[in-house]
Design a protein around this motif. Structure first.
Motif, PDB file in Angstrom:
ATOM      1  N   ASN A  68       4.689   9.256  -2.024  1.00 36.93           N
ATOM      2  CA  ASN A  68       3.577   8.630  -1.318  1.00 36.93           C
ATOM      3  C   ASN A  68       3.235   7.260  -1.895  1.00 36.93           C
ATOM      4  O   ASN A  68       2.887   6.342  -1.152  1.00 36.93           O
ATOM      5  CB  ASN A  68       2.351   9.540  -1.357  1.00 36.93           C
ATOM      6  CG  ASN A  68       2.316  10.540  -0.223  1.00 36.93           C
ATOM      7  OD1 ASN A  68       1.697  10.304   0.816  1.00 36.93           O
ATOM      8  ND2 ASN A  68       2.990  11.663  -0.409  1.00 36.93           N
ATOM      9  N   ILE A  69       3.338   7.131  -3.218  1.00 38.25           N
ATOM     10  CA  ILE A  69       3.119   5.818  -3.833  1.00 38.25           C
ATOM     11  C   ILE A  69       4.128   4.807  -3.290  1.00 38.25           C
ATOM     12  O   ILE A  69       3.775   3.673  -2.928  1.00 38.25           O
ATOM     13  CB  ILE A  69       3.207   5.910  -5.367  1.00 38.25           C
ATOM     14  CG1 ILE A  69       2.009   6.687  -5.921  1.00 38.25           C
ATOM     15  CG2 ILE A  69       3.273   4.514  -5.994  1.00 38.25           C
ATOM     16  CD1 ILE A  69       2.104   6.987  -7.412  1.00 38.25           C
ATOM     17  N   LEU A  70       5.374   5.225  -3.210  1.00 35.09           N
ATOM     18  CA  LEU A  70       6.420   4.313  -2.731  1.00 35.09           C
ATOM     19  C   LEU A  70       6.227   3.970  -1.256  1.00 35.09           C
ATOM     20  O   LEU A  70       6.460   2.824  -0.845  1.00 35.09           O
ATOM     21  CB  LEU A  70       7.797   4.947  -2.963  1.00 35.09           C
ATOM     22  CG  LEU A  70       8.165   5.168  -4.438  1.00 35.09           C
ATOM     23  CD1 LEU A  70       9.503   5.887  -4.560  1.00 35.09           C
ATOM     24  CD2 LEU A  70       8.202   3.841  -5.196  1.00 35.09           C
ATOM     25  N   GLU A  71       5.801   4.940  -0.460  1.00 30.95           N
ATOM     26  CA  GLU A  71       5.546   4.662   0.962  1.00 30.95           C
ATOM     27  C   GLU A  71       4.402   3.663   1.125  1.00 30.95           C
ATOM     28  O   GLU A  71       4.483   2.734   1.943  1.00 30.95           O
ATOM     29  CB  GLU A  71       5.221   5.962   1.695  1.00 30.95           C
ATOM     30  CG  GLU A  71       6.417   6.886   1.890  1.00 30.95           C
ATOM     31  CD  GLU A  71       6.023   8.206   2.518  1.00 30.95           C
ATOM     32  OE1 GLU A  71       4.899   8.295   3.066  1.00 30.95           O
ATOM     33  OE2 GLU A  71       6.831   9.159   2.473  1.00 30.95           O
ATOM     34  N   LEU A  72       3.343   3.847   0.368  1.00 31.14           N
ATOM     35  CA  LEU A  72       2.219   2.924   0.454  1.00 31.14           C
ATOM     36  C   LEU A  72       2.582   1.542  -0.080  1.00 31.14           C
ATOM     37  O   LEU A  72       2.099   0.521   0.424  1.00 31.14           O
ATOM     38  CB  LEU A  72       1.022   3.491  -0.303  1.00 31.14           C
ATOM     39  CG  LEU A  72       0.386   4.735   0.333  1.00 31.14           C
ATOM     40  CD1 LEU A  72      -0.608   5.384  -0.623  1.00 31.14           C
ATOM     41  CD2 LEU A  72      -0.304   4.374   1.645  1.00 31.14           C
ATOM     42  N   LEU A  75       3.973  -0.656   2.554  1.00 34.29           N
ATOM     43  CA  LEU A  75       2.956  -1.328   3.364  1.00 34.29           C
ATOM     44  C   LEU A  75       2.442  -2.572   2.652  1.00 34.29           C
ATOM     45  O   LEU A  75       2.178  -3.604   3.285  1.00 34.29           O
ATOM     46  CB  LEU A  75       1.797  -0.374   3.656  1.00 34.29           C
ATOM     47  CG  LEU A  75       2.112   0.881   4.471  1.00 34.29           C
ATOM     48  CD1 LEU A  75       0.847   1.693   4.702  1.00 34.29           C
ATOM     49  CD2 LEU A  75       2.759   0.518   5.804  1.00 34.29           C
ATOM     50  N   LYS A  76       2.303  -2.474   1.329  1.00 33.66           N
ATOM     51  CA  LYS A  76       1.895  -3.658   0.568  1.00 33.66           C
ATOM     52  C   LYS A  76       2.936  -4.767   0.701  1.00 33.66           C
ATOM     53  O   LYS A  76       2.584  -5.938   0.876  1.00 33.66           O
ATOM     54  CB  LYS A  76       1.698  -3.299  -0.909  1.00 33.66           C
ATOM     55  CG  LYS A  76       0.455  -2.483  -1.207  1.00 33.66           C
ATOM     56  CD  LYS A  76       0.344  -2.192  -2.704  1.00 33.66           C
ATOM     57  CE  LYS A  76       0.284  -3.455  -3.518  1.00 33.66           C
ATOM     58  NZ  LYS A  76       0.212  -3.174  -4.975  1.00 33.66           N
ATOM     59  N   SER A  77       4.197  -4.388   0.606  1.00 35.30           N
ATOM     60  CA  SER A  77       5.279  -5.378   0.694  1.00 35.30           C
ATOM     61  C   SER A  77       5.286  -6.073   2.055  1.00 35.30           C
ATOM     62  O   SER A  77       5.606  -7.257   2.161  1.00 35.30           O
ATOM     63  CB  SER A  77       6.630  -4.700   0.443  1.00 35.30           C
ATOM     64  OG  SER A  77       6.678  -4.141  -0.852  1.00 35.30           O
ATOM     65  N   LYS A  78       4.932  -5.321   3.099  1.00 36.37           N
ATOM     66  CA  LYS A  78       4.897  -5.886   4.444  1.00 36.37           C
ATOM     67  C   LYS A  78       3.628  -6.693   4.702  1.00 36.37           C
ATOM     68  O   LYS A  78       3.499  -7.336   5.744  1.00 36.37           O
ATOM     69  CB  LYS A  78       5.008  -4.773   5.498  1.00 36.37           C
ATOM     70  CG  LYS A  78       6.355  -4.081   5.534  1.00 36.37           C
ATOM     71  CD  LYS A  78       6.512  -3.222   6.787  1.00 36.37           C
ATOM     72  CE  LYS A  78       5.431  -2.177   6.910  1.00 36.37           C
ATOM     73  NZ  LYS A  78       5.618  -1.319   8.122  1.00 36.37           N
ATOM     74  N   GLU A 101       5.226   1.921 -15.389  1.00 35.02           N
ATOM     75  CA  GLU A 101       6.500   2.136 -14.702  1.00 35.02           C
ATOM     76  C   GLU A 101       6.430   1.939 -13.197  1.00 35.02           C
ATOM     77  O   GLU A 101       7.467   1.896 -12.536  1.00 35.02           O
ATOM     78  CB  GLU A 101       7.008   3.547 -15.010  1.00 35.02           C
ATOM     79  CG  GLU A 101       7.246   3.779 -16.500  1.00 35.02           C
ATOM     80  CD  GLU A 101       7.677   5.201 -16.804  1.00 35.02           C
ATOM     81  OE1 GLU A 101       8.045   5.928 -15.856  1.00 35.02           O
ATOM     82  OE2 GLU A 101       7.645   5.578 -17.992  1.00 35.02           O
ATOM     83  N   MET A 102       5.225   1.825 -12.652  1.00 37.73           N
ATOM     84  CA  MET A 102       5.095   1.647 -11.208  1.00 37.73           C
ATOM     85  C   MET A 102       4.198   0.441 -10.929  1.00 37.73           C
ATOM     86  O   MET A 102       2.988   0.579 -10.738  1.00 37.73           O
ATOM     87  CB  MET A 102       4.533   2.909 -10.547  1.00 37.73           C
ATOM     88  CG  MET A 102       5.384   4.149 -10.794  1.00 37.73           C
ATOM     89  SD  MET A 102       5.148   5.446  -9.556  1.00 37.73           S
ATOM     90  CE  MET A 102       6.027   4.749  -8.145  1.00 37.73           C
ATOM     91  N   PRO A 103       4.783  -0.748 -10.915  1.00 37.26           N
ATOM     92  CA  PRO A 103       3.987  -1.956 -10.683  1.00 37.26           C
ATOM     93  C   PRO A 103       3.331  -1.988  -9.306  1.00 37.26           C
ATOM     94  O   PRO A 103       2.443  -2.806  -9.064  1.00 37.26           O
ATOM     95  CB  PRO A 103       5.020  -3.087 -10.825  1.00 37.26           C
ATOM     96  CG  PRO A 103       6.354  -2.433 -10.594  1.00 37.26           C
ATOM     97  CD  PRO A 103       6.218  -1.048 -11.118  1.00 37.26           C
ATOM     98  N   GLU A 104       3.762  -1.078  -8.413  1.00 35.06           N
ATOM     99  CA  GLU A 104       3.143  -1.008  -7.090  1.00 35.06           C
ATOM    100  C   GLU A 104       1.683  -0.562  -7.172  1.00 35.06           C
ATOM    101  O   GLU A 104       0.889  -0.836  -6.274  1.00 35.06           O
ATOM    102  CB  GLU A 104       3.912  -0.018  -6.196  1.00 35.06           C
ATOM    103  CG  GLU A 104       5.390  -0.333  -6.038  1.00 35.06           C
ATOM    104  CD  GLU A 104       6.254   0.349  -7.102  1.00 35.06           C
ATOM    105  OE1 GLU A 104       7.482   0.377  -6.927  1.00 35.06           O
ATOM    106  OE2 GLU A 104       5.695   0.854  -8.101  1.00 35.06           O
ATOM    107  N   VAL A 105       1.342   0.135  -8.261  1.00 36.74           N
ATOM    108  CA  VAL A 105      -0.010   0.678  -8.429  1.00 36.74           C
ATOM    109  C   VAL A 105      -0.917  -0.396  -9.030  1.00 36.74           C
ATOM    110  O   VAL A 105      -0.603  -0.980 -10.071  1.00 36.74           O
ATOM    111  CB  VAL A 105       0.025   1.937  -9.326  1.00 36.74           C
ATOM    112  CG1 VAL A 105      -1.395   2.449  -9.575  1.00 36.74           C
ATOM    113  CG2 VAL A 105       0.892   3.015  -8.686  1.00 36.74           C
ATOM    114  N   ASP A 106      -2.053  -0.627  -8.391  1.00 37.91           N
ATOM    115  CA  ASP A 106      -2.973  -1.675  -8.841  1.00 37.91           C
ATOM    116  C   ASP A 106      -4.083  -1.159  -9.748  1.00 37.91           C
ATOM    117  O   ASP A 106      -4.760  -1.950 -10.414  1.00 37.91           O
ATOM    118  CB  ASP A 106      -3.600  -2.362  -7.622  1.00 37.91           C
ATOM    119  CG  ASP A 106      -2.563  -3.035  -6.747  1.00 37.91           C
ATOM    120  OD1 ASP A 106      -1.883  -3.949  -7.243  1.00 37.91           O
ATOM    121  OD2 ASP A 106      -2.401  -2.627  -5.581  1.00 37.91           O
TER     122      ASP A 106
END
Length: 449
Positions: A68-72, A75-78, A101-106
């Motif tokens: 779910n983190i990767l899916e969300l 959306l950030k990337s888009k 380890e997950m820079p996608e998380v803010d």
């Protein structure tokens, strides 16, 4: 707690994973954001902030959270999602690893910081990386919720945390010690739910049988249930009752209160005495069997649900066959079968005689097959019966209405599909005559008044 008012009216979306107890925390965060002036939206796409409330109980739950983190993050990337906050058990368990380890998380919030959601949103939107981890033994469990379940069904979480310390379970390390909510707060919340039209109240906690033992120094579940049954609910459903605390007084309450459904979820996990001791479970096989006999005798029509684990350390072929025999003989109508997951930080993860994962997986399949036969036999026995069913709406795939009987808890049990000559609104109770079975579900037709 001081009321917080947001300066900015951000759009905040929530995604809740895992159990119903986690969903209640999500609903509390939604209410805090709403009351602070944010717009709580259903879809993460287009939101300023998405809040992912995670489960971190076993490997499969961790994998779902990561997915779910990767899916969300896509959306950030888009550019269709602004920021991502991760809350709940996964962030509590891996507080350092998530941000590293997950820079996608803010930003991350632990299970002791659900009530910090508003300052976390403000912080992350200002470009910071909030990491809030409050005391997991002292959390605020009262307060408003934005109930996200259908209007006719709602959960009432009566306690947080767990003191059982089963050797395979990480929950006490993530949720803290057992903490009962006050009777006053629970009854006030329940009255609010009833006033809003909730017809099925589902009483939940990690262990509801211990309700009150910390706060009032005695078991208070029976008294709480008596008071809840005075409110205009139609059904009161119970999850989860531990076998060693299910005493005669509580059994009498369940048996005698018409609103309490004759459906009991008792997590047993295994039946072999050696493994029960290794799991730090209180009680023996003989005591469990005696309890099940007593329950069946005292509560006619009772439907039992349990959870069982295959592949525990020390489970040889003899212990596994004993578990199989138990399923064949006890005829428990509902059972969730799980493969042992060696969770780091738990005693069971480092016990000797670990079972090969492939062997454990094979045992799960065998138990599922056994349980499927028990369930099919139970469903067959209901042919010709008329059951009270809570309609959940029209199912376009089946071409008829779908609902649940007292024997079917949301999301974990089967459905009752039925035909009707006229409109049956969701949330309506109807009588359905059972005419068939299909893949664990029941088929029937409404009995017109």
């Amino acid at each position: 707690m001081k009321e917080l008012h947001a300066v900015n009216q951000y759009k905040v979306a929530f995604v809740s994973l895992g159990c119903a107890k986690n969903l209640v925390n999500t609903e509390q965060m939604m209410a805090l954001c709403r009351d602070a002036g944010y717009e709580v939206v259903a879809n993460p796409e287009g939101a300023d902030v998405a809040v992912l409330n995670t489960c971190g109980f076993i490997d499969s739950a961790k994998s779902e959270a990561i997915d779910n983190i990767l899916e969300l993050s896509q959306l950030k990337s888009k550019g269709t999602l602004g920021k991502l906050l991760v809350t709940g058990c996964l962030s509590q368990r891996y507080k350092d690893e998530l941000m590293e380890e997950m820079p996608e998380v803010d930003g991350v919030l632990g299970t002791g910081s659900y009530t910090d959601i508003v300052p976390a949103v403000e912080s992350v939107m200002e470009g910071d990386q909030p990491t809030f981890f409050g005391d997991i033994d002292h959390t605020i469990e009262d307060g408003a919720r934005m109930v996200s379940t259908p209007a006719y069904t709602a959960y009432l979480k009566i306690a947080e945390g767990c003191d059982n310390r089963c050797s395979y379970c990480i929950i006490p390390y993530l949720r803290g010690r057992y903490r009962s909510r006050t009777m006053e707060s629970l009854l006030a919340e329940a009255k609010g739910l009833a006033d809003r039209g909730v017809k099925e109240l589902i009483v939940i906690a990690q262990d509801i049988t211990r309700y009150g033992t910390d706060l009032y120094k005695k078991r208070m579940l029976g008294e709480l249930l008596r008071e809840l049954c005075k409110l205009p609910f139609h059904w009161v459903r119970l999850h989860y009752l531990y076998p060693d605390e299910l005493d005669d007084d509580l059994i009498e309450v369940i048996a005698s209160e018409p609103k309490i459904l004759k459906y009991i979820d008792i997590p047993l996990q295994h039946i072999n005495d050696k493994l029960l001791r290794a799991m730090n479970r209180r009680g023996t096989k003989a005591e469990i069997l005696a309890l099940l006999d007593k329950l069946r005798d005292r509560i006619p029509g009772l439907v039992l649900r349990t959870s069982l684990i295959a592949g525990l350390p020390g489970e040889g072929e003899a212990e596994f066959e004993e578990l199989c025999d138990f399923l064949r003989e006890a005829r428990i109508e509902r059972a969730g079968i799980f493969q042992f997951s060696p969770e780091e930080g738990t005693p069971a993860a480092v016990m000797p005689d670990q079972v090969d994962p492939d062997t454990a997986a094979r045992r799960v399949e065998l138990l599922v097959d056994l349980q499927s036969q028990v369930m099919d036999d139970f469903n067959e026995s209901r042919l010709g019966e008329t059951l009270e069913v809570l309609c959940e709406g029209f199912d376009p795939d089946m071409g008829c209405y779908a609902g649940r009987s007292y024997a079917d808890s949301p999301d974990v049990d089967g459905k009752v599909f039925f035909t009707a000559a006229g409109l049956v609104p969701a949330g309506t109770f109807v009588n359905v005559r059972i005419t068939g079975t299909e893949d664990g579900d029941l088929m029937g037709e409404i009995e017109e008044a």
